[in-house]
Motif scaffolding. Structure first.
Motif, PDB file in Angstrom:
ATOM      1  N   THR A 187       0.832  -1.197   0.000  1.00 35.07           N
ATOM      2  CA  THR A 187       0.000   0.000   0.000  1.00 35.07           C
ATOM      3  C   THR A 187       0.872   1.254   0.000  1.00 35.07           C
ATOM      4  OG1 THR A 187      -1.721  -1.149   1.245  1.00 35.07           O
ATOM      5  CG2 THR A 187      -1.803   1.254   1.232  1.00 35.07           C
ATOM      6  N   SER A 240      -3.856   0.629  -8.296  1.00 35.58           N
ATOM      7  CA  SER A 240      -4.800   1.743  -8.453  1.00 35.58           C
ATOM      8  C   SER A 240      -4.968   2.476  -7.129  1.00 35.58           C
ATOM      9  CB  SER A 240      -6.165   1.218  -8.905  1.00 35.58           C
ATOM     10  OG  SER A 240      -6.111   0.704 -10.200  1.00 35.58           O
ATOM     11  N   ASP A 241      -5.460   3.707  -7.200  1.00 33.86           N
ATOM     12  CA  ASP A 241      -5.764   4.466  -5.987  1.00 33.86           C
ATOM     13  C   ASP A 241      -7.016   3.877  -5.332  1.00 33.86           C
ATOM     14  OD1 ASP A 241      -3.628   6.149  -6.315  1.00 33.86           O
ATOM     15  OD2 ASP A 241      -4.775   7.713  -7.331  1.00 33.86           O
ATOM     16  N   ILE A 242      -6.865   3.461  -4.086  1.00 30.44           N
ATOM     17  CA  ILE A 242      -7.940   2.816  -3.333  1.00 30.44           C
ATOM     18  C   ILE A 242      -8.028   3.461  -1.963  1.00 30.44           C
ATOM     19  CG2 ILE A 242      -8.720   0.634  -2.303  1.00 30.44           C
ATOM     20  CD1 ILE A 242      -7.143  -0.827  -4.476  1.00 30.44           C
ATOM     21  N   TYR A 243      -9.232   3.584  -1.441  1.00 28.15           N
ATOM     22  CA  TYR A 243      -9.390   4.104  -0.082  1.00 28.15           C
ATOM     23  C   TYR A 243      -9.137   2.981   0.919  1.00 28.15           C
ATOM     24  CZ  TYR A 243     -11.229   6.152   4.164  1.00 28.15           C
ATOM     25  OH  TYR A 243     -11.350   6.620   5.449  1.00 28.15           O
ATOM     26  N   PHE A 244      -8.165   3.194   1.801  1.00 27.43           N
ATOM     27  CA  PHE A 244      -7.826   2.225   2.844  1.00 27.43           C
ATOM     28  C   PHE A 244      -8.211   2.810   4.202  1.00 27.43           C
ATOM     29  CE2 PHE A 244      -5.005   0.949  -0.594  1.00 27.43           C
ATOM     30  CZ  PHE A 244      -5.023  -0.442  -0.523  1.00 27.43           C
ATOM     31  N   GLY A 293      -7.060   7.147   4.202  1.00 24.95           N
ATOM     32  CA  GLY A 293      -6.875   7.907   2.966  1.00 24.95           C
ATOM     33  C   GLY A 293      -6.798   7.007   1.743  1.00 24.95           C
ATOM     34  N   THR A 294      -6.634   7.628   0.589  1.00 27.18           N
ATOM     35  CA  THR A 294      -6.543   6.921  -0.680  1.00 27.18           C
ATOM     36  C   THR A 294      -5.077   6.775  -1.084  1.00 27.18           C
ATOM     37  OG1 THR A 294      -8.693   7.771  -1.397  1.00 27.18           O
ATOM     38  CG2 THR A 294      -7.199   6.982  -3.116  1.00 27.18           C
ATOM     39  N   LEU A 295      -4.687   5.535  -1.366  1.00 30.76           N
ATOM     40  CA  LEU A 295      -3.303   5.221  -1.708  1.00 30.76           C
ATOM     41  C   LEU A 295      -3.261   4.154  -2.796  1.00 30.76           C
ATOM     42  CD1 LEU A 295      -1.981   4.890   1.957  1.00 30.76           C
ATOM     43  CD2 LEU A 295      -1.325   6.714   0.374  1.00 30.76           C
ATOM     44  N   ASN A 319      -6.996  -4.634  -4.881  1.00 30.04           N
ATOM     45  CA  ASN A 319      -8.291  -5.147  -4.410  1.00 30.04           C
ATOM     46  C   ASN A 319      -8.130  -6.619  -4.042  1.00 30.04           C
ATOM     47  OD1 ASN A 319     -10.273  -2.911  -4.763  1.00 30.04           O
ATOM     48  ND2 ASN A 319      -9.508  -2.992  -6.876  1.00 30.04           N
TER      49      ASN A 319
END
Length: 207
Positions: free
Chosen positions: A57, A85-89, A94-96, A100
């Motif tokens: 991440t 890809s940018d994913i919300y964790f 936040g998005t990093l 998936n």
């Protein structure tokens, strides 16, 4: 003079061939732009193995982690570093960039399949020797693929990553898969205390 020119050209050609090829490649997969870093050693041969190396991440394909290019150079195999890809964790608030890693089919799985076909257009790869390793969230994605891609990847290795959503309790891979798990004994973030149950369940399901 002519011999000198030819000799010089041959020397230059050999020098060029002695260097590994490395470049970032952009793909569009089902309408979404993705990219990966490709590393091809100078000593690569026909029917070369292909290794996927997945960052954690917040990581980047340019990190070349966890599989270093020096290992690929020594072994003469091709390695690819996909960009997450940018994913919300929620755990990071936040998005990093990440994966998936749910144990189900996803855009990332489509991306990996597209990478294999893209590499195969330019290099003769051994379809029976395609492997995946990953660190942290990349390791979780490595586990995820045992559910969805056991017919594509020959073996897997996860460093400090385990299955999310307890999908190890309903493993659906089409075959038993060789798997290496590496974990730090002091890791209480990707909590090593959870590993015995996860590994025991996983081993029971993949034989």
């Amino acid at each position: 003079m002519k011999k000198l020119v030819i000799t010089t050209l041959l020397m230059l050609l050999c020098a060029v061939q002695s260097f590994a090829l490395e470049k970032t490649i952009n793909l569009t997969v089902k309408g979404k732009k993705r990219s990966y870093l490709l590393h091809v050693p100078s000593n690569v041969t026909e029917n070369a193995p292909l290794v996927f190396s997945l960052h954690g991440t917040g990581g980047h394909s340019g990190d070349k982690a966890p599989m270093g290019t020096d290992v690929a150079d020594a072994g003469g195999f091709i390695v690819v570093y996909p960009q997450g890809s940018d994913i919300y964790f929620p755990v990071f608030g936040g998005t990093l960039p990440g994966w998936n890693s749910t144990g189900e089919d996803s855009e990332d799985i489509d991306f990996f399949k597209a990478i294999i076909e893209d590499v195969a257009e330019d290099y003769t790869i051994d379809r029976k020797r395609i492997y995946c390793c990953g660190f942290s969230n990349g390791g979780m994605m490595t586990y995820s693929q045992t559910n969805t891609c056991a017919d594509i990847f020959a073996a897997y290795a996860s460093i400090s990553g385990f299955q999310l959503n307890e999908f190890h309790l309903h493993h659906t891979g089409v075959r038993p898969v060789p798997f290496l798990h590496i974990h730090g004994k002091n890791d209480n973030f990707v909590d090593i205390a959870r590993m015995p149950t996860i590994i025991d369940s996983f081993v029971a399901r993949i034989g």
